[in-house]
Scaffold this motif. Sequence first.
Motif, PDB file in Angstrom:
ATOM      1  N   GLY A 108       1.347  -2.714   6.917  1.00 42.39           N
ATOM      2  CA  GLY A 108       0.330  -2.068   7.733  1.00 42.39           C
ATOM      3  C   GLY A 108      -0.896  -2.936   7.923  1.00 42.39           C
ATOM      4  N   ARG A 109      -2.057  -2.290   7.918  1.00 39.12           N
ATOM      5  CA  ARG A 109      -3.304  -3.025   8.097  1.00 39.12           C
ATOM      6  C   ARG A 109      -3.611  -3.957   6.930  1.00 39.12           C
ATOM      7  NH1 ARG A 109      -7.360   1.721  10.479  1.00 39.12           N
ATOM      8  NH2 ARG A 109      -6.154   2.149  12.387  1.00 39.12           N
ATOM      9  N   ARG A 110      -2.976  -3.711   5.815  1.00 37.35           N
ATOM     10  CA  ARG A 110      -3.198  -4.571   4.649  1.00 37.35           C
ATOM     11  C   ARG A 110      -2.130  -5.658   4.567  1.00 37.35           C
ATOM     12  NH1 ARG A 110      -4.883  -0.411  -0.252  1.00 37.35           N
ATOM     13  NH2 ARG A 110      -6.490   0.739   0.889  1.00 37.35           N
ATOM     14  N   TRP A 111      -1.736  -6.194   5.702  1.00 43.55           N
ATOM     15  CA  TRP A 111      -0.691  -7.207   5.718  1.00 43.55           C
ATOM     16  C   TRP A 111      -1.028  -8.454   4.913  1.00 43.55           C
ATOM     17  CZ3 TRP A 111      -1.918 -11.946   7.612  1.00 43.55           C
ATOM     18  CH2 TRP A 111      -3.027 -12.032   8.441  1.00 43.55           C
ATOM     19  N   PRO A 112      -2.320  -8.835   4.732  1.00 39.85           N
ATOM     20  CA  PRO A 112      -2.560 -10.007   3.875  1.00 39.85           C
ATOM     21  C   PRO A 112      -2.051  -9.836   2.443  1.00 39.85           C
ATOM     22  CG  PRO A 112      -4.498  -9.562   5.226  1.00 39.85           C
ATOM     23  CD  PRO A 112      -3.580  -8.405   5.400  1.00 39.85           C
ATOM     24  N   LEU A 147       0.106   4.116   5.634  1.00 38.18           N
ATOM     25  CA  LEU A 147       0.762   3.335   6.677  1.00 38.18           C
ATOM     26  C   LEU A 147       0.770   4.098   7.991  1.00 38.18           C
ATOM     27  CD1 LEU A 147       3.862   1.961   4.715  1.00 38.18           C
ATOM     28  CD2 LEU A 147       1.677   0.820   5.116  1.00 38.18           C
ATOM     29  N   GLY A 148       0.627   3.362   9.078  1.00 33.96           N
ATOM     30  CA  GLY A 148       0.733   3.956  10.404  1.00 33.96           C
ATOM     31  C   GLY A 148       2.188   4.130  10.802  1.00 33.96           C
ATOM     32  N   PRO A 149       2.437   4.705  11.971  1.00 30.75           N
ATOM     33  CA  PRO A 149       3.829   4.934  12.415  1.00 30.75           C
ATOM     34  C   PRO A 149       4.643   3.651  12.517  1.00 30.75           C
ATOM     35  CG  PRO A 149       2.260   6.166  13.761  1.00 30.75           C
ATOM     36  CD  PRO A 149       1.452   5.247  12.912  1.00 30.75           C
ATOM     37  N   LEU A 150       4.032   2.579  13.055  1.00 29.51           N
ATOM     38  CA  LEU A 150       4.764   1.321  13.211  1.00 29.51           C
ATOM     39  C   LEU A 150       5.105   0.727  11.847  1.00 29.51           C
ATOM     40  CD1 LEU A 150       5.895  -0.888  15.039  1.00 29.51           C
ATOM     41  CD2 LEU A 150       3.622  -1.948  15.046  1.00 29.51           C
ATOM     42  N   ALA A 151       4.132   0.714  10.926  1.00 31.32           N
ATOM     43  CA  ALA A 151       4.373   0.165   9.596  1.00 31.32           C
ATOM     44  C   ALA A 151       5.405   0.989   8.840  1.00 31.32           C
ATOM     45  CB  ALA A 151       3.063   0.100   8.807  1.00 31.32           C
ATOM     46  N   PRO A 200       0.833  -1.215   0.000  1.00 33.41           N
ATOM     47  CA  PRO A 200       0.000   0.000   0.000  1.00 33.41           C
ATOM     48  C   PRO A 200       0.861   1.257   0.000  1.00 33.41           C
ATOM     49  CG  PRO A 200      -0.008  -1.031   2.158  1.00 33.41           C
ATOM     50  CD  PRO A 200       0.693  -1.986   1.246  1.00 33.41           C
ATOM     51  N   PRO A 201       0.322   2.405  -0.432  1.00 32.59           N
ATOM     52  CA  PRO A 201       1.090   3.655  -0.414  1.00 32.59           C
ATOM     53  C   PRO A 201       1.528   4.014   1.005  1.00 32.59           C
ATOM     54  CG  PRO A 201      -0.931   3.888  -1.707  1.00 32.59           C
ATOM     55  CD  PRO A 201      -1.022   2.573  -1.005  1.00 32.59           C
ATOM     56  N   GLU A 202       2.652   4.717   1.073  1.00 32.20           N
ATOM     57  CA  GLU A 202       3.181   5.088   2.388  1.00 32.20           C
ATOM     58  C   GLU A 202       2.228   5.994   3.155  1.00 32.20           C
ATOM     59  OE1 GLU A 202       7.291   6.251   2.667  1.00 32.20           O
ATOM     60  OE2 GLU A 202       7.709   5.421   0.678  1.00 32.20           O
TER      61      GLU A 202
END
Length: 328
Positions: free
Chosen positions: A102-106, A32-36, A27-29
């Motif tokens: 990030g949240r789209r890890w799958p 992404l959250g801080p951790l990702a 996914p685009p940066e």
Amino acid sequence: MGAIPSARSHPRTRLEAEPVPESKHRPPESELGPLAARALAIVRLRLFRRAVLVLILLASVIVGLETYPAVDDRIGGLLRTLDTVIIGLFVVEIVLRMVAYGRRWPRFFLDPWNVFDFVIVAVCLIPVGSQAAAAFRLVRVLRALRLLTSIPQLQIVIGALLRSLPSIGYVGMLLVLLFYVYAVIGTTLFGRNDPAHFGTLHDAAISLLRAVTLEDWTDLMYTQMVGSEAYPGHLPPPTEPEPRAMPILAVLYFGSFVLVGTMVVLNLFIGVVIGALTEEQKAAADRALASAAPTDADAQLERIERQLEHVREQMQGLRGALRNRPRP
């Protein structure tokens, strides 16, 4: 304003070491959250990739050392401790690469190379008993294959091999047809003189395989040239041979087969792979340019020059078609 330096003034060899291209599934940066974002920054570090490469090489060396009983008796415990640590570091690497999505890890599993790495690491985590130690060692040695994902140039070679499979299939059909025709001819001509090598169709095919790899093919030819009584083969004949010298036929048969089979057909395999490798290198360079930063003037200029070169090739093709078109 200073002139923008031409990309041609800084030639890049397509197989030189360069940053690994970004996965198109990431996914685009901005999403992404801080951790990702932090995990992505770590994964992109050249030091991180080199450290993973060193771990892969070290794991491969450890598996090789364990095959020596003397080494295993002396430092076997240390080697197994190092191996456990390396497996743990591999797990950390895979987790970091997944967190970078990030949240789209799958979407991590949409990339075949990511799946390849994940499966190899996951298999090494399966607990096994002492009876399956040999099988486990075979599984662990597969970690050396992770070099394919750690070195982009190896990915280009694998991609070229996969790209060339359809053409290789047709060249293989041509080679099988050549083997069949020459095996039938060889069985007919030399079956009685040399039944060990040309007594049956499959024996003749195996002998031709020996000839096409240039493994003592001259011995086969000499047996047919002077007869099996004067120059017997290495294999015991299944039936009593009928010695017969056929110097001219033997030279024509083996000379034409080696010339066509080795110098032509097998070189076709090499030509097909080289052509596919060239296309894969060009595709990899295009992907690298497409993923370059928008502010990279050299990358932008090189991308435009490639587009102009492609347009010029199309214009030349159209001009040739127009010149060859019959006039009314």
